[in-house]
Design a protein around this motif. Structure first.
Motif, PDB file in Angstrom:
ATOM      1  N   ASP A  66     -32.436 -39.214 -92.574  1.00 23.82           N
ATOM      2  CA  ASP A  66     -33.351 -40.283 -92.976  1.00 23.82           C
ATOM      3  C   ASP A  66     -34.667 -40.211 -92.203  1.00 23.82           C
ATOM      4  N   ARG A  67     -34.602 -39.884 -90.915  1.00 19.50           N
ATOM      5  CA  ARG A  67     -35.833 -39.779 -90.117  1.00 19.50           C
ATOM      6  C   ARG A  67     -36.696 -38.622 -90.607  1.00 19.50           C
ATOM      7  N   ARG A  96     -28.200 -37.540-102.559  1.00 18.44           N
ATOM      8  CA  ARG A  96     -28.819 -38.448-101.591  1.00 18.44           C
ATOM      9  C   ARG A  96     -30.091 -37.837-101.006  1.00 18.44           C
ATOM     10  N   ALA A  97     -30.046 -36.544-100.685  1.00 20.15           N
ATOM     11  CA  ALA A  97     -31.205 -35.878-100.087  1.00 20.15           C
ATOM     12  C   ALA A  97     -32.390 -35.877-101.047  1.00 20.15           C
ATOM     13  N   MET A 159     -24.634 -23.265-105.329  1.00 21.40           N
ATOM     14  CA  MET A 159     -25.681 -24.060-104.690  1.00 21.40           C
ATOM     15  C   MET A 159     -26.652 -24.595-105.738  1.00 21.40           C
ATOM     16  N   LEU A 160     -27.001 -23.748-106.702  1.00 20.56           N
ATOM     17  CA  LEU A 160     -27.929 -24.177-107.742  1.00 20.56           C
ATOM     18  C   LEU A 160     -27.328 -25.274-108.601  1.00 20.56           C
ATOM     19  N   ARG A 161     -26.033 -25.186-108.867  1.00 26.22           N
ATOM     20  CA  ARG A 161     -25.418 -26.233-109.680  1.00 26.22           C
ATOM     21  C   ARG A 161     -25.437 -27.573-108.951  1.00 26.22           C
ATOM     22  N   ARG A 162     -25.109 -27.548-107.653  1.00 22.09           N
ATOM     23  CA  ARG A 162     -25.067 -28.813-106.905  1.00 22.09           C
ATOM     24  C   ARG A 162     -26.460 -29.379-106.672  1.00 22.09           C
ATOM     25  N   TRP A 163     -27.424 -28.533-106.332  1.00 23.85           N
ATOM     26  CA  TRP A 163     -28.758 -28.990-105.993  1.00 23.85           C
ATOM     27  C   TRP A 163     -29.739 -28.866-107.176  1.00 23.85           C
ATOM     28  N   GLY A 164     -29.689 -27.745-107.862  1.00 25.52           N
ATOM     29  CA  GLY A 164     -30.661 -27.504-108.921  1.00 25.52           C
ATOM     30  C   GLY A 164     -30.533 -28.459-110.081  1.00 25.52           C
ATOM     31  N   ASP A 165     -29.306 -28.880-110.383  1.00 24.51           N
ATOM     32  CA  ASP A 165     -29.115 -29.801-111.498  1.00 24.51           C
ATOM     33  C   ASP A 165     -29.787 -31.152-111.264  1.00 24.51           C
ATOM     34  N   LEU A 166     -30.200 -31.429-110.020  1.00 24.04           N
ATOM     35  CA  LEU A 166     -30.828 -32.705-109.689  1.00 24.04           C
ATOM     36  C   LEU A 166     -32.319 -32.733-109.989  1.00 24.04           C
TER      37      LEU A 166
END
Length: 367
Positions: A66-67, A96-97, A159-166
């Motif tokens: 968060d910081r 969340r990120a 990694m792309l599925r978890r992050w890229g889909d966002l």
């Protein structure tokens, strides 16, 4: 408010150390150009561990996710956050990120490397993170589908599925790692192009070796990990003691280490996996920088395994390692002797000076 945030999330052993060295060496120039690297490399590492709620994290550190995100949001330009451990975040942690960085335009950057080189790298990293399994145990676990952590934490498709889909497809970026023998600045220029870093702003740094250990060295470390029991369970104490005094001071410096890797008996299996991975990435909507063909293994040669070393080889390596650690200890002792005016000495002298000053004042009053 940030305009764009580039999240470079991994994978490990894809040249991330080199890219990060260039970024941090040019932090001031980037800032002048309107591109912020918030905090420091340590800050990014601490924030990554906090985001993932990793069991080895140090809960009392200053830099939480968060910081870091707050500092990124406050910058009126582009921001780069780079840590190869981010790619191992869960889908919820990744969400969340990304949400914490909005309304900035968030980009996800992932690097992919051929599996022939990735398998031994993953296993070695696990040993250097305090694991104790044998190389053959690891390979057998992957073959039998019992090592999902490898695919989750070290390969681009998941990694792309978890992050890229966002994020929208035009904000998903895959960088392929050039084959062995390519100039290191090729990889840097690929990253710089994605992140909009002007040509010539950052001089590519001289490659620093994040040296891989040889077969005997990594086997010694594996056995040390097993012998440690419950000592140094957290990441920071383990690095402070084991990495500093054994890995970095001695094992990385041993000459002519014996290379190891996947045996040729598994070459067909690795090739099939690589083709499947290339197809996955070709079908996934993202921006590819490089060439998916670079994910095909090349130069597959016979190599040994740390499991194949006999006890005589390991004993010889262990004795040489002890000799190296003695030299390291002697060097630390000499450094301490050459620095009598240490921070502790200065603090002690300052305290003693204060006591003398108070005594003189008391003496004057009583005269």
């Amino acid at each position: 408010m940030a305009v764009r945030v580039y999240l470079h999330i991994g994978a490990p052993k894809t040249g991330s150390t080199y890219v990060q060295n260039v970024l941090w060496a040019n932090q001031a120039a980037l800032r002048t150009a309107g591109i912020l690297l918030p905090g420091s490399a340590v800050a990014h590492d601490q924030a990554m561990a906090d985001l993932r709620q990793a069991r080895w994290r140090d809960a009392e550190v200053y830099w939480t996710w968060d910081r870091l995100a707050e500092q990124a949001r406050a910058w009126p330009g582009d921001v780069i956050i780079s840590n190869e451990g981010l790619g191992a975040a869960t889908a919820a942690q990744a969400a969340r990120a990304v949400a914490s960085l909005q309304p900035a335009e968030v980009h996800v950057v992932v690097a992919g490397r051929d599996l022939w080189r990735t398998f031994p790298s993953f296993w070695q990293q696990s040993i250097r993170a305090r694991s104790g399994w044998r190389f053959e145990e690891f390979l057998a676990a992957v073959e039998s589908g019992r090592c999902e952590a490898f695919w989750d934490n070290h390969t681009a498709p998941r990694m792309l599925r978890r992050w890229g889909d966002l994020v929208p497809a035009q904000r998903r970026h895959l960088v392929t790692v050039p084959p062995p023998g390519a100039r290191p600045d090729v990889l840097w220029h690929r990253f710089a192009g994605i992140m909009g870093i002007p040509a010539g702003l950052c001089a590519p740094a001289k490659p620093t070796s994040n040296a891989s250990l040889g077969a005997a060295e990594i086997e010694l470390l594996r056995r040390v990990n097993r012998a440690l029991g419950d000592r140094y369970p957290l990441r920071t104490p383990y690095r402070r003691v084991v990495h500093r005094h054994l890995v970095d001071a001695v094992l990385k410096r041993r000459p002519d280490p014996l290379k190891f890797g996947v045996g040729l008996d598994r070459a067909e299996w690795v090739t099939e996996l690589a083709e499947h991975q290339i197809k996955e990435l070709r079908d996934y909507p993202c921006q590819i920088v490089g060439d998916l063909a670079e994910l095909r293994p090349t130069g597959m040669r016979p190599t040994g395994s740390p499991d194949d070393l006999d006890e005589g080889q390991l004993l010889a390596a262990a004795i040489e390692t002890i000799v190296g650690m003695l030299a390291h200890a002697d060097s630390l002792a000499e450094q301490a002797q050459r620095r009598p005016d240490s921070a502790f000495s200065r603090l002690t002298n300052r305290a003693a000076g204060g006591v003398r000053h108070r005594l003189r004042r008391v003496t004057r009053r009583t005269d």
